[in-house]
Design a protein around this motif. Structure first.
Motif, short mmCIF file in Angstrom:
data_model
loop_
_atom_site.label_atom_id
_atom_site.label_comp_id
_atom_site.label_asym_id
_atom_site.label_seq_id
_atom_site.Cartn_x
_atom_site.Cartn_y
_atom_site.Cartn_z
N SER A 166 -9.21 -4.44 1.34
CA SER A 166 -8.10 -4.83 0.48
C SER A 166 -8.58 -5.86 -0.55
N ASN A 167 -7.71 -6.18 -1.50
CA ASN A 167 -8.08 -7.19 -2.50
C ASN A 167 -8.42 -8.52 -1.84
N ARG B 149 -13.62 -2.35 -2.71
CA ARG B 149 -12.37 -1.61 -2.63
C ARG B 149 -12.62 -0.15 -2.25
#
Length: 297
Positions: free
Chosen positions: A202-203, A197
């Motif tokens: 992004s996740n 991150r």
């Protein structure tokens, strides 16, 4: 091609003028002697154990009848080609169901590890799925799907016992594989996700490119064990009438009232399972060695 003493010493990383000490030579000689002794003892104990088991079996009062019923060479020769023909169905089920199980199991595992309150219903459904199908015996699941779905008479829904049996296998084993994947995902240290991150991922990208590769690599041995179990359980599709290796043997047994075809089918499954088991052991040992050397994070 032979190496002289200097080349041999160079290949082993030792100086050209290295001469092993007498203590080292004695130690290596002692180790070789112990290895030969252990091999001889192991071979002797195996022979003795085998001989004792053989004598116990052949001297049992019911051995002649058992030999005639379970170990008839004539029925074995009759059953072998038909069992092999049915085994091809088991192999195809293993390949197709194995791929489906890996995909569905991964999706369920990812659903259970999603973060945020918006994904709470999805996590609950995934947890309910794994709890239900891990608790439901596979044989009952097969009976419900193979026998219950055709009874509904739904339009456009297949009644093929092979497809329905494969569906039941996929439903059950996906629950087990999902837990294997989830354990792998949760074994990855949170710092790995945090580092991803911090690099701007992004996740979803952190999960795809950082967490999942490590999780899958760590869980290869238990995944292979589940595939070995799936290979054996493909024989249960015979309860719906699919002619696999077990059903082919059952047809001959029903006609002859001799159980030798079951022994043939069992030995064929064992012969198919042993290479997969040894491959699993090899992969496990290889990963353990790499992990001990720091090659796997």
């Amino acid at each position: 091609m032979t190496l002289d003493k200097g080349e041999l010493a160079e290949s082993s990383g030792e100086p050209d003028d290295y001469v092993p000490s007498q203590r080292r030579l004695d130690r290596e000689r002692y180790r070789r002697a112990r290895a030969r002794r252990a091999t001889a003892i192991g071979a002797l104990s195996t022979l003795v154990t085998g001989a004792v088991l053989y004598l116990v079996v052949v001297n049992a009062p019911g051995w002649p009848r058992t030999k005639e019923t379970f170990f008839d060479w004539g029925y074995a020769r009759e059953a072998f080609p038909k069992v092999l023909e049915g085994l091809w169905l088991n192999v195809r089920l293993l390949l197709v169901c194995g791929a489906a199980v890996l995909v569905l199991g991964m999706l369920i595992a990812v659903a259970r590890t999603l973060r945020g309150p918006v994904f709470f219903p999805l996590r609950v459904l995934a947890a309910a799925y794994t709890d239900f199908f891990r608790g439901l015996p596979l044989i009952i699941n097969l009976m419900i799907v193979v026998l219950g779905v055709p009874a509904l008479r739904l339009q456009g829904v297949t009644v093929d016992p092979v497809l329905l049996g494969g569906t039941a296998l996929t439903l059950t084993y996906s629950a087990y594989v999902a837990e294997v994947f989830r354990a792998g995902i949760e074994s990855v240290h949170p710092s790995q996700r945090a580092a991803a991150r911090s690099l701007g991922l992004s996740n979803r990208q952190a999960l795809r490119y950082v967490v999942l590769p490590q999780a899958v690599r760590r869980q290869v041995p238990p995944l292979l064990n589940d595939l070995v179990s799936l290979q054996k359980d493909t024989g249960l599709v015979s309860i719906g009438g699919a002619v696999d290796a077990v059903r082919a043997a059952d047809i001959i047994v029903g006609r002859s009232l001799n159980y030798t075809p079951y022994i043939v089918a069992g030995l064929v499954f064992v012969a198919l399972t042993i290479p997969m088991t040894r491959f699993t052991d090899w992969v496990t040992a290889r990963m353990d060695r790499r992990r001990a050397q720091g090659g796997v994070t």
